[in-house]
Scaffold this active site. Sequence first.
Site, PDB file in Angstrom:
ATOM      1  N   SER A 139       0.486  -1.328  -0.111  1.00 29.12           N
ATOM      2  CA  SER A 139       0.480  -0.347   0.044  1.00 29.12           C
ATOM      3  C   SER A 139       1.000   1.258   0.155  1.00 29.12           C
ATOM      4  O   SER A 139       0.161   1.990   0.191  1.00 29.12           O
ATOM      5  CB  SER A 139      -0.809   0.179   1.515  1.00 29.12           C
ATOM      6  OG  SER A 139      -0.563   0.072   2.161  1.00 29.12           O
ATOM      7  N   HIS A 195      -3.226  -3.702  -5.583  1.00 34.28           N
ATOM      8  CA  HIS A 195      -3.359  -2.955  -3.668  1.00 34.28           C
ATOM      9  C   HIS A 195      -4.750  -2.688  -3.509  1.00 34.28           C
ATOM     10  O   HIS A 195      -5.800  -2.265  -4.087  1.00 34.28           O
ATOM     11  CB  HIS A 195      -3.398  -1.531  -4.016  1.00 34.28           C
ATOM     12  CG  HIS A 195      -3.535  -0.712  -2.929  1.00 34.28           C
ATOM     13  ND1 HIS A 195      -3.350   0.517  -2.166  1.00 34.28           N
ATOM     14  CD2 HIS A 195      -3.096  -1.485  -1.832  1.00 34.28           C
ATOM     15  CE1 HIS A 195      -3.778   0.668  -1.789  1.00 34.28           C
ATOM     16  NE2 HIS A 195      -3.594  -0.365  -0.566  1.00 34.28           N
ATOM     17  N   GLU A 233      -6.167  -0.575  -6.646  1.00 30.45           N
ATOM     18  CA  GLU A 233      -6.052  -0.540  -7.831  1.00 30.45           C
ATOM     19  C   GLU A 233      -4.322  -1.062  -9.169  1.00 30.45           C
ATOM     20  O   GLU A 233      -3.616  -1.500  -8.157  1.00 30.45           O
ATOM     21  CB  GLU A 233      -4.773   0.937  -6.703  1.00 30.45           C
ATOM     22  CG  GLU A 233      -5.571   1.777  -6.548  1.00 30.45           C
ATOM     23  CD  GLU A 233      -4.810   3.080  -5.092  1.00 30.45           C
ATOM     24  OE1 GLU A 233      -5.256   4.031  -5.330  1.00 30.45           O
ATOM     25  OE2 GLU A 233      -3.931   2.715  -4.267  1.00 30.45           O
ATOM     26  N   ASN A 272      -4.271   6.822  -1.094  1.00 30.63           N
ATOM     27  CA  ASN A 272      -3.266   6.237   0.056  1.00 30.63           C
ATOM     28  C   ASN A 272      -3.363   7.313   0.208  1.00 30.63           C
ATOM     29  O   ASN A 272      -2.332   8.263   1.077  1.00 30.63           O
ATOM     30  CB  ASN A 272      -2.498   4.867   0.335  1.00 30.63           C
ATOM     31  CG  ASN A 272      -2.895   4.008   1.048  1.00 30.63           C
ATOM     32  OD1 ASN A 272      -4.597   3.881   1.605  1.00 30.63           O
ATOM     33  ND2 ASN A 272      -2.683   3.070   1.404  1.00 30.63           N
TER      34      ASN A 272
HETATM   35  N1  CAA Z   1     -13.775 -10.330   4.968  1.00 29.42           N
HETATM   36  C1  CAA Z   1     -14.986 -10.480   4.124  1.00 29.42           C
HETATM   37  N2  CAA Z   1     -16.608 -10.494   4.547  1.00 29.42           N
HETATM   38  C2  CAA Z   1     -16.687  -9.697   5.634  1.00 29.42           C
HETATM   39  C3  CAA Z   1     -15.308  -8.668   6.438  1.00 29.42           C
HETATM   40  C4  CAA Z   1     -14.368  -8.991   6.063  1.00 29.42           C
HETATM   41  N3  CAA Z   1     -13.077  -8.124   6.619  1.00 29.42           N
HETATM   42  N4  CAA Z   1     -16.401  -8.547   7.426  1.00 29.42           N
HETATM   43  C5  CAA Z   1     -17.569  -7.784   7.083  1.00 29.42           C
HETATM   44  N5  CAA Z   1     -17.594  -9.064   6.286  1.00 29.42           N
HETATM   45  C6  CAA Z   1     -19.006  -9.632   5.962  1.00 29.42           C
HETATM   46  C7  CAA Z   1     -19.844 -10.015   6.997  1.00 29.42           C
HETATM   47  O1  CAA Z   1     -20.323 -11.294   6.933  1.00 29.42           O
HETATM   48  C8  CAA Z   1     -20.694  -8.284   7.235  1.00 29.42           C
HETATM   49  O2  CAA Z   1     -21.798  -8.706   7.599  1.00 29.42           O
HETATM   50  P1  CAA Z   1     -22.589  -9.597   9.260  1.00 29.42           P
HETATM   51  O3  CAA Z   1     -21.954  -8.873   9.501  1.00 29.42           O
HETATM   52  O4  CAA Z   1     -24.304  -9.939   8.840  1.00 29.42           O
HETATM   53  O5  CAA Z   1     -21.721 -10.844   8.889  1.00 29.42           O
HETATM   54  C9  CAA Z   1     -20.662  -8.315   6.060  1.00 29.42           C
HETATM   55  O6  CAA Z   1     -19.545  -8.137   5.462  1.00 29.42           O
HETATM   56  C10 CAA Z   1     -21.246  -6.739   5.913  1.00 29.42           C
HETATM   57  O7  CAA Z   1     -20.901  -5.858   6.531  1.00 29.42           O
HETATM   58  P2  CAA Z   1     -21.081  -4.728   7.425  1.00 29.42           P
HETATM   59  O8  CAA Z   1     -22.143  -4.928   7.948  1.00 29.42           O
HETATM   60  O9  CAA Z   1     -20.394  -4.273   8.631  1.00 29.42           O
HETATM   61  O10 CAA Z   1     -20.845  -4.436   6.478  1.00 29.42           O
HETATM   62  P3  CAA Z   1     -21.462  -2.897   6.473  1.00 29.42           P
HETATM   63  O11 CAA Z   1     -22.732  -2.329   5.599  1.00 29.42           O
HETATM   64  O12 CAA Z   1     -21.442  -2.152   8.021  1.00 29.42           O
HETATM   65  O13 CAA Z   1     -19.959  -1.895   5.699  1.00 29.42           O
HETATM   66  C11 CAA Z   1     -17.824  -1.485   5.391  1.00 29.42           C
HETATM   67  C12 CAA Z   1     -18.546  -1.987   5.742  1.00 29.42           C
HETATM   68  C13 CAA Z   1     -17.385  -1.674   3.348  1.00 29.42           C
HETATM   69  C14 CAA Z   1     -17.029  -1.531   5.533  1.00 29.42           C
HETATM   70  C15 CAA Z   1     -17.937  -0.307   5.452  1.00 29.42           C
HETATM   71  O14 CAA Z   1     -18.387   0.053   6.891  1.00 29.42           O
HETATM   72  C16 CAA Z   1     -17.120   0.673   5.305  1.00 29.42           C
HETATM   73  O15 CAA Z   1     -16.822   1.162   3.603  1.00 29.42           O
HETATM   74  N6  CAA Z   1     -16.553   1.359   5.866  1.00 29.42           N
HETATM   75  C17 CAA Z   1     -14.920   2.208   4.630  1.00 29.42           C
HETATM   76  C18 CAA Z   1     -13.643   1.257   4.566  1.00 29.42           C
HETATM   77  C19 CAA Z   1     -12.530   2.148   4.143  1.00 29.42           C
HETATM   78  O16 CAA Z   1     -12.649   3.001   4.064  1.00 29.42           O
HETATM   79  N7  CAA Z   1     -11.603   0.686   3.728  1.00 29.42           N
HETATM   80  C20 CAA Z   1      -9.691   1.477   3.469  1.00 29.42           C
HETATM   81  C21 CAA Z   1      -9.042   1.563   4.179  1.00 29.42           C
HETATM   82  S1  CAA Z   1      -7.910   2.346   3.752  1.00 29.42           S
HETATM   83  C22 CAA Z   1      -6.618   0.893   3.278  1.00 29.42           C
HETATM   84  O17 CAA Z   1      -7.213  -0.953   2.742  1.00 29.42           O
HETATM   85  C23 CAA Z   1      -5.854   1.171   2.789  1.00 29.42           C
HETATM   86  C24 CAA Z   1      -4.777   0.549   2.527  1.00 29.42           C
HETATM   87  O18 CAA Z   1      -3.636   0.465   2.063  1.00 29.42           O
HETATM   88  C25 CAA Z   1      -4.613   0.351   4.663  1.00 29.42           C
END
Ligand code: CAA
Length: 284
Positions: A120, A141, A153, A191
């Site tokens: 990342s 990514h 990405e 990022n």
């Molecule tokens: N893997 C697989 N499935 C998953 C999971 C995972 N890690 N986490 C959750 N799930 C599944 C679960 O089964 C969950 O359902 P249940 O709770 O009923 O079991 C289902 O997905 C839906 O989960 P949520 O109800 O938590 O879903 P949501 O609608 O609230 O969305 C989210 C969750 C997509 C994370 C949303 O909150 C979101 O978009 N958040 C922002 C995340 C973000 O910005 N990520 C980028 C981070 S930066 C990065 O990654 C870059 C880097 O290089 C560091």
Amino acid sequence: MVEVKRVGIVGLGAMGAGIAQLCIEAGVETVGREVSAELGEKARDRIGHFLTRKVEKGQLEQAARDEAVGRLTLTTKLEDFAGCDLVIEAIVEELEPKRELFAALEGICGPEAVLATNTSALSVTEIAAATTTPERVVGMHFFNPAPLMPLVEIVRAELTAAGPFETAYAFGERIGKTPIRCYDTPGFVVNRVLIPLLNDCVRVLDESRVTPEDLDTGMKNGAGWPMGPCALVDLVGIDVHVHASEALYEKTREQRMAPPPRLVAMRNAGLLGRKSGRGFYSYD
Ligand code: CAA
């Protein structure tokens, strides 16, 4: 372009397991490698759990779930990537181990195989330079959590050739992601924006003396974020975020990239977010 029939994933932590889940759900034979059989089994259980949740919610047939899980082969040996057309690396976010891995993969995989890194914040070009075939090294990514976040990405390093680059792009689409083409600039696209933004959010916590709960409520309800910045840093991992900030600061020398002292102190204290059970918030 290479037709990807078999994919290898190196490292089955949160990101690697998420990527493996996407591959097996998309019908691709997948070899997942961890350093021990126990860690491999732990990843398989994690993937199995999320796929079972999809069955319970009516998003996946039980038979399709079982077939998907059956497509995942676990190994501890890199040699088992010999038959893979694409290998995606998701190991520890440090340059030297990644360079060593890519040099080793080059000797194991066939000459046409595409070698991708999920880094990342490190340079894909510097990872590719550890091989004698940097033209087949590309960045893929993914975002956390990989099964839920649509973006991938596709990163073109200095010497990446068009064929491997387009193979990675097409594979991203095939596993249901929305790929974008970008270059090997620090932090790529998202990022480069998100890391300083999250660092700003943490600095605002100290300046404005608001609670993490109120900051998160503010950004969710006033800026439309799906989750608040403190919850997001907890999800990503405080250690991962600090490390990425340091890597970007080293490259850009922009003050906003540097990790805020509060996050460094949390990292040093072992408050790593969801994975350690405590960060800005506590988790069961
Ligand atoms: N893997 C697989 N499935 C998953 C999971 C995972 N890690 N986490 C959750 N799930 C599944 C679960 O089964 C969950 O359902 P249940 O709770 O009923 O079991 C289902 O997905 C839906 O989960 P949520 O109800 O938590 O879903 P949501 O609608 O609230 O969305 C989210 C969750 C997509 C994370 C949303 O909150 C979101 O978009 N958040 C922002 C995340 C973000 O910005 N990520 C980028 C981070 S930066 C990065 O990654 C870059 C880097 O290089 C560091």
